[in-house]
Structure formats: structure tokens, C-alpha cells
Design a protein around this motif. Sequence first.
Motif, PDB file in Angstrom:
ATOM      1  N   SER A   1       2.988 -24.983 -24.764  1.00 30.09           N
ATOM      2  CA  SER A   1       2.522 -24.071 -23.718  1.00 30.09           C
ATOM      3  C   SER A   1       2.326 -24.925 -22.481  1.00 30.09           C
ATOM      4  O   SER A   1       2.395 -26.162 -22.549  1.00 30.09           O
ATOM      5  CB  SER A   1       1.201 -23.392 -24.116  1.00 30.09           C
TER       6      SER A   1
ATOM      7  N   GLN B   1       7.391 -17.840 -18.087  1.00 30.35           N
ATOM      8  CA  GLN B   1       6.055 -17.282 -18.272  1.00 30.35           C
ATOM      9  C   GLN B   1       5.705 -17.366 -19.744  1.00 30.35           C
ATOM     10  O   GLN B   1       6.308 -16.696 -20.582  1.00 30.35           O
ATOM     11  CB  GLN B   1       6.002 -15.820 -17.799  1.00 30.35           C
ATOM     12  N   TYR B   2       4.735 -18.193 -20.067  1.00 29.54           N
ATOM     13  CA  TYR B   2       4.336 -18.350 -21.468  1.00 29.54           C
ATOM     14  C   TYR B   2       3.684 -17.077 -21.978  1.00 29.54           C
ATOM     15  O   TYR B   2       2.822 -16.493 -21.313  1.00 29.54           O
ATOM     16  CB  TYR B   2       3.363 -19.522 -21.602  1.00 29.54           C
ATOM     17  N   ASN B   3       4.106 -16.635 -23.148  1.00 26.67           N
ATOM     18  CA  ASN B   3       3.548 -15.435 -23.767  1.00 26.67           C
ATOM     19  C   ASN B   3       3.326 -15.715 -25.245  1.00 26.67           C
ATOM     20  O   ASN B   3       4.286 -15.782 -26.017  1.00 26.67           O
ATOM     21  CB  ASN B   3       4.492 -14.245 -23.591  1.00 26.67           C
TER      22      ASN B   3
ATOM     23  N   LYS C   1       2.402 -13.912 -27.563  1.00 28.90           N
ATOM     24  CA  LYS C   1       2.859 -12.840 -28.436  1.00 28.90           C
ATOM     25  C   LYS C   1       4.324 -13.006 -28.819  1.00 28.90           C
ATOM     26  O   LYS C   1       4.785 -12.413 -29.796  1.00 28.90           O
ATOM     27  CB  LYS C   1       2.651 -11.492 -27.753  1.00 28.90           C
ATOM     28  N   GLN C   2       5.045 -13.824 -28.052  1.00 31.31           N
ATOM     29  CA  GLN C   2       6.446 -14.078 -28.368  1.00 31.31           C
ATOM     30  C   GLN C   2       6.621 -15.373 -29.151  1.00 31.31           C
ATOM     31  O   GLN C   2       7.733 -15.805 -29.411  1.00 31.31           O
ATOM     32  CB  GLN C   2       7.265 -14.151 -27.081  1.00 31.31           C
TER      33      GLN C   2
END
Length: 303
Positions: A93, A280-282, A284-285
Amino acid sequence: MGAMMDFVTIAPEQKRQFDEEGYLILREAIDGQTVSSLIDAGDRLISSDRQLNRQRRPGGKYDGFRNCVSMDDAFLPLITNPKVFSIVAQLLSPWLSLLTSHLIYRAPDPPGSPDTERLPGWHRDHYMSMRDLGDQHIPRHSLKVAYYLTDLSEPNSGVTMMAARSNQLKERIEIPEGQVDPASKVEPLLNPGDAVFFENRTWHAGAANLTDRTRKAVMIGYSYDWVNPTDYRQQAPELVEKLSPMQRYLVGEPADDNPHFDFTGGYNPIEEWCAENSYQYNPKQGVDHMKAAGEPSKPDARM
């Protein structure tokens, strides 16, 4: 600030391999001039009588220094080498810290030595998390990038071997009776300037060095910024003064002048750099790193 550094988007196959197999090879991670500069700096340290943060093993085959970025400015660019660091941010991240920086020299084995010695033996990194949580509960919380500075294009050159898919194990790795390596052993064949990424749960070991050359490497480790560094607690002020905002953030120093408390940890120039480059760090992915995956991919053509 961030726009001045290149950003390399990780390829889907690279991310799949790292998630499923626990390691990733990046060719030409640094150029020849950088390799030479790092060898010169490493040779100076190894030939010195410095003892602080020195790490030797019995027998004289293994020598090196922890927190080497504090010992010679030649190591500093590796902390945020764009070709590598952008991939690190996508694998963990943008909320990162510098976990360790480790100069490692592995001398040749004596003539006639067998090819079965492992220095160090098969292990996972970050002993503290295994001590506290046990193998079955450890998440992916850190990774290392091993920059190799010498020719490792033939087997038994002292490279770090990986056990593919061992990052998914919830128990200690199995080594067949009468063998010294697990069945999933991978011995990368590398040129100077190549790098290998591997995560904290990936079992790895040092191959025998049956050449007449010392294997030279620098390992830079990263973790989430809520994990304590392993070879420093606070970098010296004279070092911090040399660092870019992203490097300051990585060593736990404020990257701006805001005096107020911020529960997020404050301004993060790494996050800004990623956003400027459309990443864009997510969470949930993210990948369920404990989930069993399919069959391993074909090994690198030069392994």
C-alpha cells in the motif's frame, strides 16, 4: 514533488505471481553505474573495522551490515528507486515504512564443498511476528527487495532461493527426508542489477556458493507504517536532512510542517505520488493471501 519520479504500473501477471507464489523477479532494476557505486560502498564497509550493526556468521562466509542506508550515501537512492518502489506501493500500500536495509556479502565455499549447504537455512522473515502469532496467523505485512550486484547466472552462486507458494502455508515448510530443500525450491539465475521481491511469509534460504566470487547484495525491506523497523528506531538527524519527503515518511519522520495530531499518521507524499499517477489503493480489491490458489505458473525462463 511526486510527479518528478517515474511510476511503473505493475503488470497483472507480476501481481498474480507475487500473490500466489510469494516472489517476483525484476530484471535490470538498477543500471550498471549504480551497481558499481553500490559495490564500491559495500567493499569500503566490509573492509572496515566498523562493528556497529555488523552481522557476521561463524566460519567467515557471511558478512554484512544492517541499516546500511545510514552508513553510505550510495545506498540512499535504493529506498525510493522508482522502478522498484512504485511496485512495492502496489503490492503492499502507499502507507509504508522502511523496515530494514541490509548489505550482505556471501564468500565462496572452500574448494570441494558440497552443494547442499544453506546459509542461512530455510526460514521466514520477521521472527517477531511468528513468535507472537504463530505461522498459521501471520498476514503479509512486509516484503524485501534483494538487489544483486554480482553475476549469479549459474546455479550454486550463493543466490537466495525461494520456495514457491510457501507464502500460503499455515505451518512450517516440509523438507523431504534425506533432502535439504523443499520440493518447491526455486533458484533464480540473475545478472548484476536484477532484483527479487519476496514477502515475509515466503520461505527462503541461501544457496551454496561454489564459484570463486563473493556474492554481493543489498536487501531493502518495507512494511506497513504501523510495523516497527527491525534495525533502527529513529534515524540520525544528519541522515534525515538528506532525505526527500517520501524517504522521510518511510523512516517515520514528518513529511510536512503540520504541528497538529493526525490519527492517519499525517501527510503521506507516497499516497500523493500514487494518486498523481492514477493509482488508488483499495483494500477491498486486495487478495486474500491465505486463500489457496491454482497451479503455479511456469518458472522464469532463466531459472
